[in-house]
Design a protein around this motif. Structure first.
Motif, mmCIF file in Angstrom:
data_model
loop_
_atom_site.group_PDB
_atom_site.id
_atom_site.type_symbol
_atom_site.label_atom_id
_atom_site.label_comp_id
_atom_site.label_asym_id
_atom_site.label_seq_id
_atom_site.Cartn_x
_atom_site.Cartn_y
_atom_site.Cartn_z
ATOM 1 N N LYS A 164 0.825 -1.208 0.000
ATOM 2 C CA LYS A 164 0.000 0.000 0.000
ATOM 3 C C LYS A 164 0.858 1.258 0.000
ATOM 4 O O LYS A 164 0.520 2.251 -0.638
ATOM 5 C CB LYS A 164 -0.922 0.014 1.214
ATOM 6 N N ALA A 165 1.971 1.224 0.694
ATOM 7 C CA ALA A 165 2.850 2.393 0.743
ATOM 8 C C ALA A 165 3.513 2.641 -0.607
ATOM 9 O O ALA A 165 3.779 3.795 -0.977
ATOM 10 C CB ALA A 165 3.912 2.206 1.823
ATOM 11 N N GLN A 166 3.768 1.597 -1.365
ATOM 12 C CA GLN A 166 4.443 1.747 -2.654
ATOM 13 C C GLN A 166 3.474 1.920 -3.817
ATOM 14 O O GLN A 166 3.901 2.127 -4.941
ATOM 15 C CB GLN A 166 5.325 0.523 -2.917
ATOM 16 N N GLN A 167 2.177 1.859 -3.550
ATOM 17 C CA GLN A 167 1.179 1.955 -4.603
ATOM 18 C C GLN A 167 1.116 3.380 -5.145
ATOM 19 O O GLN A 167 1.184 4.355 -4.393
ATOM 20 C CB GLN A 167 -0.183 1.547 -4.031
ATOM 21 N N LYS A 168 0.994 3.511 -6.480
ATOM 22 C CA LYS A 168 0.918 4.831 -7.095
ATOM 23 C C LYS A 168 -0.452 5.447 -6.822
ATOM 24 O O LYS A 168 -1.473 4.770 -6.855
ATOM 25 C CB LYS A 168 1.123 4.728 -8.604
ATOM 26 N N LYS A 169 -0.432 6.744 -6.579
ATOM 27 C CA LYS A 169 -1.688 7.445 -6.343
ATOM 28 C C LYS A 169 -2.288 7.844 -7.682
ATOM 29 O O LYS A 169 -1.578 8.160 -8.634
ATOM 30 C CB LYS A 169 -1.449 8.678 -5.481
ATOM 31 N N LYS A 170 -3.619 7.846 -7.743
ATOM 32 C CA LYS A 170 -4.316 8.205 -8.966
ATOM 33 C C LYS A 170 -4.191 9.709 -9.181
ATOM 34 O O LYS A 170 -4.309 10.508 -8.244
ATOM 35 C CB LYS A 170 -5.787 7.808 -8.858
ATOM 36 N N PHE A 171 -3.936 10.093 -10.429
ATOM 37 C CA PHE A 171 -3.792 11.504 -10.752
ATOM 38 C C PHE A 171 -5.130 12.215 -10.650
ATOM 39 O O PHE A 171 -6.138 11.747 -11.170
ATOM 40 C CB PHE A 171 -3.223 11.657 -12.169
ATOM 41 N N GLU A 172 -5.131 13.347 -9.963
ATOM 42 C CA GLU A 172 -6.356 14.142 -9.819
ATOM 43 C C GLU A 172 -6.158 15.481 -10.524
ATOM 44 O O GLU A 172 -5.113 16.115 -10.394
ATOM 45 C CB GLU A 172 -6.669 14.367 -8.344
ATOM 46 N N TYR A 173 -7.158 15.856 -11.267
ATOM 47 C CA TYR A 173 -7.102 17.119 -11.978
ATOM 48 C C TYR A 173 -7.510 18.237 -11.045
ATOM 49 O O TYR A 173 -8.534 18.162 -10.367
ATOM 50 C CB TYR A 173 -8.036 17.089 -13.193
ATOM 51 N N ASN A 174 -6.759 19.299 -10.994
ATOM 52 C CA ASN A 174 -7.036 20.424 -10.099
ATOM 53 C C ASN A 174 -7.682 21.575 -10.867
ATOM 54 O O ASN A 174 -7.226 22.711 -10.832
ATOM 55 C CB ASN A 174 -5.739 20.897 -9.440
ATOM 56 N N THR A 175 -8.746 21.292 -11.602
ATOM 57 C CA THR A 175 -9.404 22.332 -12.379
ATOM 58 C C THR A 175 -10.553 22.978 -11.625
ATOM 59 O O THR A 175 -10.977 24.065 -11.967
ATOM 60 C CB THR A 175 -9.951 21.752 -13.695
ATOM 61 N N GLY A 176 -11.075 22.284 -10.615
ATOM 62 C CA GLY A 176 -12.222 22.800 -9.891
ATOM 63 C C GLY A 176 -13.535 22.458 -10.568
ATOM 64 O O GLY A 176 -14.599 22.822 -10.079
ATOM 65 N N LEU A 177 -13.494 21.822 -11.696
ATOM 66 C CA LEU A 177 -14.701 21.427 -12.416
ATOM 67 C C LEU A 177 -15.065 19.999 -12.050
ATOM 68 O O LEU A 177 -14.247 19.225 -11.598
ATOM 69 C CB LEU A 177 -14.477 21.545 -13.929
ATOM 70 N N ASP A 178 -16.303 19.643 -12.294
ATOM 71 C CA ASP A 178 -16.739 18.283 -12.019
ATOM 72 C C ASP A 178 -16.394 17.345 -13.162
ATOM 73 O O ASP A 178 -16.606 16.141 -13.060
ATOM 74 C CB ASP A 178 -18.270 18.243 -11.804
ATOM 75 N N TYR A 179 -15.906 17.886 -14.278
ATOM 76 C CA TYR A 179 -15.579 17.047 -15.431
ATOM 77 C C TYR A 179 -14.238 17.506 -15.992
ATOM 78 O O TYR A 179 -13.727 18.571 -15.657
ATOM 79 C CB TYR A 179 -16.694 17.168 -16.496
#
Length: 147
Positions: A127-142
């Motif tokens: 779990k510590a070595q698992q890659k985190k999912k990329f999150e978009y920082n646009t502030g939009l829901d899509y």
């Protein structure tokens, strides 16, 4: 005193000559204050390559393993003495590594893998070595750049 393993390759000789050579090596170990635990003979075998020793080329040798206890300060003198012996083609002294026996408990082994401590530790590492999912920082829901 730690335990050592002496690997000895003796030149091709008759049985009485082999025993006299082994007696000489044993006497040198005893004279340095060592104690022999076991002597194993692996027999007459071909060497992996040509070995030249004391002015002769050897393609076969009598292989022996000698397990003995001795003080660490005497090992250097033993190696020098064995290298001067004409009947010994090759010799190496290795220190035997003794591993501490691990306690084995049946109750731990009977548990399903998910409940064993070793498996739980491996899961935490994964779990510590698992890659985190990329999150978009646009502030939009899509995601605005999709087609």
């Amino acid at each position: 005193m730690p335990t050592y393993e002496l690997t000895v390759l003796l030149r091709t000789m008759t049985r009485p000559e082999i025993t006299s050579t082994l007696k000489r090596t044993a006497d040198s170990i005893f004279s340095s204050g060592g104690v022999i635990r076991k002597i194993d003979s692996l027999g007459l075998l071909k060497t992996p390559y040509k070995i030249s020793s004391h002015g002769a080329v050897h393609r076969e040798a009598n292989y022996f393993l000698i397990y003995f206890d001795a003080s660490p300060s005497s090992i250097l003198n033993l190696g020098e003495g064995f290298s001067r012996d004409i009947d010994i083609v090759r010799q190496r002294i290795y220190k035997q590594i003794t591993e501490d026996p691990k306690p084995c408990t049946l109750s731990e082994e009977v548990k399903p893998p998910a409940y064993r401590l070793e498996v739980q530790k491996m899961m935490e590492i994964a779990k510590a070595q698992q890659k985190k999912k990329f999150e978009y920082n646009t502030g939009l829901d899509y995601y605005p750049f999709q087609r």
